[in-house]
Motif scaffolding. Structure first.
Motif, PDB file in Angstrom:
ATOM      1  N   PRO A  62       9.447  13.848 -17.344  1.00  0.00           N
ATOM      2  CA  PRO A  62       9.934  15.236 -17.424  1.00  0.00           C
ATOM      3  C   PRO A  62      11.452  15.353 -17.262  1.00  0.00           C
ATOM      4  N   GLU A  63      12.041  14.508 -16.404  1.00  0.00           N
ATOM      5  CA  GLU A  63      13.504  14.530 -16.241  1.00  0.00           C
ATOM      6  C   GLU A  63      14.193  14.207 -17.563  1.00  0.00           C
ATOM      7  N   LEU A 101       0.991  12.428 -18.001  1.00  0.00           N
ATOM      8  CA  LEU A 101       0.489  13.794 -17.845  1.00  0.00           C
ATOM      9  C   LEU A 101       1.596  14.777 -17.484  1.00  0.00           C
ATOM     10  N   ALA A 102       2.572  14.320 -16.692  1.00  0.00           N
ATOM     11  CA  ALA A 102       3.670  15.200 -16.269  1.00  0.00           C
ATOM     12  C   ALA A 102       4.518  15.667 -17.455  1.00  0.00           C
ATOM     13  N   MET A 103       4.417  14.949 -18.571  1.00  0.00           N
ATOM     14  CA  MET A 103       5.128  15.365 -19.790  1.00  0.00           C
ATOM     15  C   MET A 103       4.301  16.363 -20.605  1.00  0.00           C
ATOM     16  N   GLN A 104       3.101  16.656 -20.108  1.00  0.00           N
ATOM     17  CA  GLN A 104       2.181  17.633 -20.688  1.00  0.00           C
ATOM     18  C   GLN A 104       1.884  17.375 -22.172  1.00  0.00           C
ATOM     19  N   ILE A 131       9.630  20.461 -12.686  1.00  0.00           N
ATOM     20  CA  ILE A 131       9.296  19.036 -12.533  1.00  0.00           C
ATOM     21  C   ILE A 131       8.445  18.838 -11.290  1.00  0.00           C
ATOM     22  N   ARG A 132       8.853  19.475 -10.188  1.00  0.00           N
ATOM     23  CA  ARG A 132       8.098  19.379  -8.935  1.00  0.00           C
ATOM     24  C   ARG A 132       6.651  19.818  -9.138  1.00  0.00           C
ATOM     25  N   ILE A 137      13.539  18.983 -18.246  1.00  0.00           N
ATOM     26  CA  ILE A 137      12.777  20.051 -17.577  1.00  0.00           C
ATOM     27  C   ILE A 137      13.504  20.465 -16.292  1.00  0.00           C
ATOM     28  N   PRO A 138      13.566  21.769 -15.966  1.00  0.00           N
ATOM     29  CA  PRO A 138      14.216  22.224 -14.722  1.00  0.00           C
ATOM     30  C   PRO A 138      13.540  21.616 -13.481  1.00  0.00           C
TER      31      PRO A 138
END
Length: 280
Positions: free
Chosen positions: A111-112, A159-162, A121-122, A116-117
């Motif tokens: 995500p970074e 998954l965090a990148m959706q 991200i959190r 992504i803000p």
């Protein structure tokens, strides 16, 4: 159903290093993957299955033919970033995908890079770790985790990148049976509970039996396609190309050959017991 991935007459050749010699890895493949589907691609080493996986993520582009991912042509360089955001990829060795010294930092890496803000991200990191059942390990060092746990962290990072789709290229090959079970349960949950399209490349028949649809590859071609019950009933063809079938399916096949009237499309022990009890 809406298409997530479409391969049209895909041919892929690569140089073997010897002057002028090219090897054919994919030979005129036509393949569609629907949105929300759980597809397994089977094949022995050298069948072309991992090469196909890399085309679905635009790590490779076809020598001939077209690969479309969520409406985007992989051969157009302007689409690469969007394609890789749409179709994430998890590889065989989780150590090759872990980049940070703390679990949550590793999951935040993707995500970074997408810009992504921080607050989002959190939220994404927490949600991704929750989905793979690794929230309590977020402050741990990845290198101290078991193989199955590392692979789940690698999945959380994707998954965090959706992504709308995840391609798993033999993700359990380096894991022990308990690690394999952890990861496969995770993959099934991502598909059924969260609606993520899953393409699983594997050589484990019990993993393939969980899929909505199975494609068997040999020499760069798709030679069998269908629901697991139908695919595994082709016992002779599977064995001819060096693949096994689930043990109970093979037992039923041998019983049938011996003249016993039993269904050859049985996939698990419970079905086998039921079928045997009904024999007269």
């Amino acid at each position: 159903m809406e298409k997530m991935i479409e391969c049209k007459n895909v041919v892929f050749k690569y140089s073997t290093g010897e002057e002028g010699i090219e090897k054919l890895a994919i030979d005129g493949l036509n393949l569609e993957v629907s949105k929300g589907e759980f597809l397994v691609i089977l094949g022995h080493n050298g069948s072309g299955k991992s090469t196909v996986a890399k085309h679905m993520n635009a790590l490779l582009t076809p020598t001939e033919g077209t690969v479309i991912v969520n409406g985007l042509d992989t051969s157009d360089e302007n689409n690469i970033w969007d394609i890789r955001s749409t179709a994430g990829m998890v590889f065989q060795n989780p150590d090759n995908q872990l980049v940070a010294t703390i679990v949550e930092e590793d999951v935040a890496f993707g995500p970074e890079n997408l810009g992504i803000p921080p607050q989002e991200i959190r939220e994404r990191v927490d949600a991704a770790l929750e989905k793979v059942g690794m929230s309590e390990y977020k402050r741990h060092a990845p290198h101290l985790l078991s193989g199955g746990q590392k692979q789940r962290i690698a999945i959380a990072g994707i998954l965090a990148m959706q992504p709308k789709c995840i391609i798993f290229d033999e993700p359990t090959a380096m894991l022990d049976p308990s690690g394999r079970k952890e990861v496969i349960n995770n993959i099934k949950e991502l598909n059924k509970k969260h609606g993520i399209t899953v393409i699983l490349i594997t050589h484990y028949m019990d993993e393939a039996a969980e899929a909505d649809r199975v494609i068997v590859m040999d020499k760069g071609k798709a030679i069998i396609e269908g629901v697991p019950r139908d695919v595994f009933s082709h016992v002779e063809t599977m064995k001819k190309i060096g693949l096994d079938v689930p043990q109970v399916t093979e037992i039923c096949y041998e019983l049938r050959k011996a003249g016993i009237d039993i269904d050859t499309k049985i996939l698990n022990v419970n079905e086998m017991v039921s079928a045997l009890c009904q024999l007269k």
